[in-house]
Scaffold this active site. Structure first.
Site, PDB file in Angstrom:
ATOM      1  N   SER A  13      17.637-145.315  58.252  1.00 48.13           N
ATOM      2  CA  SER A  13      17.327-145.296  59.689  1.00 48.13           C
ATOM      3  C   SER A  13      15.996-144.597  59.976  1.00 48.13           C
ATOM      4  O   SER A  13      15.269-144.993  60.893  1.00 48.13           O
ATOM      5  CB  SER A  13      18.464-144.660  60.488  1.00 48.13           C
ATOM      6  OG  SER A  13      18.528-143.270  60.280  1.00 48.13           O
ATOM      7  N   ASN A  14      15.647-143.586  59.191  1.00 51.13           N
ATOM      8  CA  ASN A  14      14.320-142.971  59.377  1.00 51.13           C
ATOM      9  C   ASN A  14      13.209-143.924  58.957  1.00 51.13           C
ATOM     10  O   ASN A  14      12.165-144.000  59.607  1.00 51.13           O
ATOM     11  CB  ASN A  14      14.228-141.654  58.602  1.00 51.13           C
ATOM     12  CG  ASN A  14      14.821-140.507  59.396  1.00 51.13           C
ATOM     13  OD1 ASN A  14      14.258-140.094  60.412  1.00 51.13           O
ATOM     14  ND2 ASN A  14      15.969-140.006  58.949  1.00 51.13           N
ATOM     15  N   ARG A  61      15.264-137.954  34.177  1.00 52.98           N
ATOM     16  CA  ARG A  61      14.477-137.824  35.404  1.00 52.98           C
ATOM     17  C   ARG A  61      12.999-138.142  35.162  1.00 52.98           C
ATOM     18  O   ARG A  61      12.353-138.820  35.962  1.00 52.98           O
ATOM     19  CB  ARG A  61      14.637-136.396  35.944  1.00 52.98           C
ATOM     20  CG  ARG A  61      14.082-136.201  37.324  1.00 52.98           C
ATOM     21  CD  ARG A  61      14.279-134.778  37.839  1.00 52.98           C
ATOM     22  NE  ARG A  61      15.650-134.311  37.801  1.00 52.98           N
ATOM     23  CZ  ARG A  61      16.620-134.706  38.623  1.00 52.98           C
ATOM     24  NH1 ARG A  61      16.379-135.619  39.529  1.00 52.98           N
ATOM     25  NH2 ARG A  61      17.832-134.220  38.517  1.00 52.98           N
ATOM     26  N   ARG A  87      16.950-138.179  45.497  1.00 49.81           N
ATOM     27  CA  ARG A  87      16.704-137.806  44.106  1.00 49.81           C
ATOM     28  C   ARG A  87      15.775-136.606  44.087  1.00 49.81           C
ATOM     29  O   ARG A  87      14.804-136.565  44.859  1.00 49.81           O
ATOM     30  CB  ARG A  87      15.996-138.940  43.349  1.00 49.81           C
ATOM     31  CG  ARG A  87      16.749-140.224  43.286  1.00 49.81           C
ATOM     32  CD  ARG A  87      17.872-140.213  42.304  1.00 49.81           C
ATOM     33  NE  ARG A  87      17.477-139.814  40.961  1.00 49.81           N
ATOM     34  CZ  ARG A  87      18.351-139.478  40.008  1.00 49.81           C
ATOM     35  NH1 ARG A  87      19.649-139.462  40.274  1.00 49.81           N
ATOM     36  NH2 ARG A  87      17.939-139.148  38.809  1.00 49.81           N
ATOM     37  N   ILE A  88      16.085-135.660  43.220  1.00 46.95           N
ATOM     38  CA  ILE A  88      15.163-134.540  43.045  1.00 46.95           C
ATOM     39  C   ILE A  88      13.989-135.034  42.208  1.00 46.95           C
ATOM     40  O   ILE A  88      14.180-135.702  41.196  1.00 46.95           O
ATOM     41  CB  ILE A  88      15.878-133.353  42.370  1.00 46.95           C
ATOM     42  CG1 ILE A  88      16.929-132.806  43.343  1.00 46.95           C
ATOM     43  CG2 ILE A  88      14.890-132.281  41.955  1.00 46.95           C
ATOM     44  CD1 ILE A  88      17.832-131.750  42.754  1.00 46.95           C
ATOM     45  N   LEU A  89      12.790-134.736  42.671  1.00 45.62           N
ATOM     46  CA  LEU A  89      11.587-135.212  41.981  1.00 45.62           C
ATOM     47  C   LEU A  89      11.050-134.134  41.055  1.00 45.62           C
ATOM     48  O   LEU A  89      11.074-132.938  41.396  1.00 45.62           O
ATOM     49  CB  LEU A  89      10.534-135.605  43.020  1.00 45.62           C
ATOM     50  CG  LEU A  89      10.925-136.835  43.854  1.00 45.62           C
ATOM     51  CD1 LEU A  89      10.088-136.926  45.121  1.00 45.62           C
ATOM     52  CD2 LEU A  89      10.814-138.110  43.027  1.00 45.62           C
ATOM     53  N   HIS A 105      14.009-133.474  56.633  1.00 45.95           N
ATOM     54  CA  HIS A 105      15.238-132.789  56.231  1.00 45.95           C
ATOM     55  C   HIS A 105      16.043-132.431  57.489  1.00 45.95           C
ATOM     56  O   HIS A 105      15.475-131.956  58.471  1.00 45.95           O
ATOM     57  CB  HIS A 105      14.898-131.527  55.438  1.00 45.95           C
ATOM     58  CG  HIS A 105      16.121-130.822  54.939  1.00 45.95           C
ATOM     59  ND1 HIS A 105      16.897-131.317  53.904  1.00 45.95           N
ATOM     60  CD2 HIS A 105      16.727-129.687  55.364  1.00 45.95           C
ATOM     61  CE1 HIS A 105      17.921-130.501  53.709  1.00 45.95           C
ATOM     62  NE2 HIS A 105      17.845-129.506  54.572  1.00 45.95           N
ATOM     63  N   THR A 137       6.897-129.736  48.091  1.00 48.90           N
ATOM     64  CA  THR A 137       6.469-128.931  46.946  1.00 48.90           C
ATOM     65  C   THR A 137       7.541-129.086  45.862  1.00 48.90           C
ATOM     66  O   THR A 137       8.552-129.774  46.075  1.00 48.90           O
ATOM     67  CB  THR A 137       6.348-127.438  47.331  1.00 48.90           C
ATOM     68  OG1 THR A 137       7.649-126.959  47.702  1.00 48.90           O
ATOM     69  CG2 THR A 137       5.373-127.233  48.477  1.00 48.90           C
ATOM     70  N   GLU A 170      15.324-136.746  64.521  1.00 57.29           N
ATOM     71  CA  GLU A 170      14.581-137.130  63.309  1.00 57.29           C
ATOM     72  C   GLU A 170      13.737-138.374  63.592  1.00 57.29           C
ATOM     73  O   GLU A 170      12.579-138.470  63.181  1.00 57.29           O
ATOM     74  CB  GLU A 170      15.544-137.423  62.154  1.00 57.29           C
ATOM     75  CG  GLU A 170      16.293-136.213  61.650  1.00 57.29           C
ATOM     76  CD  GLU A 170      17.154-136.521  60.428  1.00 57.29           C
ATOM     77  OE1 GLU A 170      16.681-137.216  59.517  1.00 57.29           O
ATOM     78  OE2 GLU A 170      18.317-136.070  60.399  1.00 57.29           O
TER      79      GLU A 170
HETATM   80  C1  GAR Z   1      18.573-138.134  57.087  1.00 56.05           C
HETATM   81  O1  GAR Z   1      19.376-137.333  57.927  1.00 56.05           O
HETATM   82  C2  GAR Z   1      17.570-137.298  56.332  1.00 56.05           C
HETATM   83  O2  GAR Z   1      17.076-136.230  57.101  1.00 56.05           O
HETATM   84  C3  GAR Z   1      18.409-136.798  55.177  1.00 56.05           C
HETATM   85  O3  GAR Z   1      19.174-137.902  54.793  1.00 56.05           O
HETATM   86  C4  GAR Z   1      19.420-138.715  55.941  1.00 56.05           C
HETATM   87  C5  GAR Z   1      19.013-140.119  55.602  1.00 56.05           C
HETATM   88  O4  GAR Z   1      19.348-141.002  56.642  1.00 56.05           O
HETATM   89  N1  GAR Z   1      17.586-136.302  54.137  1.00 56.05           N
HETATM   90  C6  GAR Z   1      17.893-135.260  53.379  1.00 56.05           C
HETATM   91  O5  GAR Z   1      18.950-134.661  53.459  1.00 56.05           O
HETATM   92  C7  GAR Z   1      16.830-134.840  52.368  1.00 56.05           C
HETATM   93  N2  GAR Z   1      17.083-133.549  51.864  1.00 56.05           N
HETATM   94  P1  GAR Z   1      18.581-142.379  56.803  1.00 56.05           P
HETATM   95  O6  GAR Z   1      18.676-143.084  55.437  1.00 56.05           O
HETATM   96  O7  GAR Z   1      19.336-143.112  57.857  1.00 56.05           O
HETATM   97  O8  GAR Z   1      17.169-142.087  57.172  1.00 56.05           O
END
Ligand code: GAR
Length: 212
Positions: A13-14, A61, A87-89, A105, A137, A170
């Site tokens: 969605s973002n 990884r 995924r942790i980069l 976030h 980072t 967001e």
């Molecule tokens: C969002 O809430 C984003 O902020 C979070 O995952 C969701 C993804 O939703 N990200 C994290 O937690 C990163 N640490 P989306 O796929 O609908 O954008």
């Protein structure tokens, strides 16, 4: 010619908010580590190039990150936006994109890095929660902050209700942050980002609201 690469893992969605924001880009490329990510179909329907690099096809990884970087570099992006990329980069990956890799976030960082941010916020009883866009980072969910949005926590909130309220915010702040970056309005000095020509305001959120 400006290119935005968006990395996703799921719903997207973002990513959708970014693709629908009319950003000053010529090309958007969406890459998922998960072949079943719903966001891939949405990306295609919105005219973006959508592809998957399945992390399960790689031993570790580092080899996944190398393949991901090879694909990203083919597109020569101005900016790489993590949008629910779970995924942790690796340190080397982050290092090579320093200053042009950003993340969203669902908390007011530095509070609640990691998973289950809404549940933690409710458990802690905070009255204000929110979301953060930051430069990435090597430390997970940490880095110079570009923009944050705060939302009130309601007395009867569930994690889902709170997550929905944060998600709406967001979808507002991520396109704004990306637009600032692409318009060259962000300056990074140590941990601090300044935004040129941004408006400021001095309004205060009270949660619960004040009563006289
Ligand atoms: C969002 O809430 C984003 O902020 C979070 O995952 C969701 C993804 O939703 N990200 C994290 O937690 C990163 N640490 P989306 O796929 O609908 O954008």
């Amino acid at each position: 010619m400006k290119t935005l690469v968006i990395l996703i893992s799921g719903r997207g969605s973002n990513m959708q908010a970014l693709l629908e924001a009319g950003l000053p880009i010529n090309r958007a490329v969406v890459i998922s580590n998960n072949p079943d990510a719903e966001g891939l179909k949405i990306a295609e329907s919105l005219g973006a190039r959508a592809l998957c690099i399945n992390h399960r096809d790689f031993q570790d990884r580092e080899t996944f990150d190398t393949a991901l970087a090879t694909e990203i570099n083919r597109h020569q992006p101005n900016l790489i936006a993590l949008a629910g990329f779970m995924r942790i980069l690796s340190h080397d990956f982050v290092q090579q994109y320093q200053g042009r890799l950003i993340n969203i976030h669902p908390s007011l960082l530095p509070a609640y890095p990691g998973l289950h941010t809404h549940r933690h916020a409710l458990q802690e009883g905070v009255k204000i929660h929110g979301c953060t866009v930051h430069f990435v980072t090597a430390t997970v969910d940490h880095g110079p902050i570009v923009i944050q949005a705060a939302v009130p926590v309601m007395p009867d909130d569930t994690s889902q209700a709170l997550a929905n309220r944060v998600l709406q915010a967001e979808h507002r702040i991520y396109p704004q942050a990306v637009r600032w970056f692409l318009q060259d309005q962000l300056r990074l000095s140590g941990q601090v980002v300044t935004v040129s020509r941004a408006t400021t305001h001095d309004s205060v959120i009270y949660s619960p609201g004040l009563q006289n």
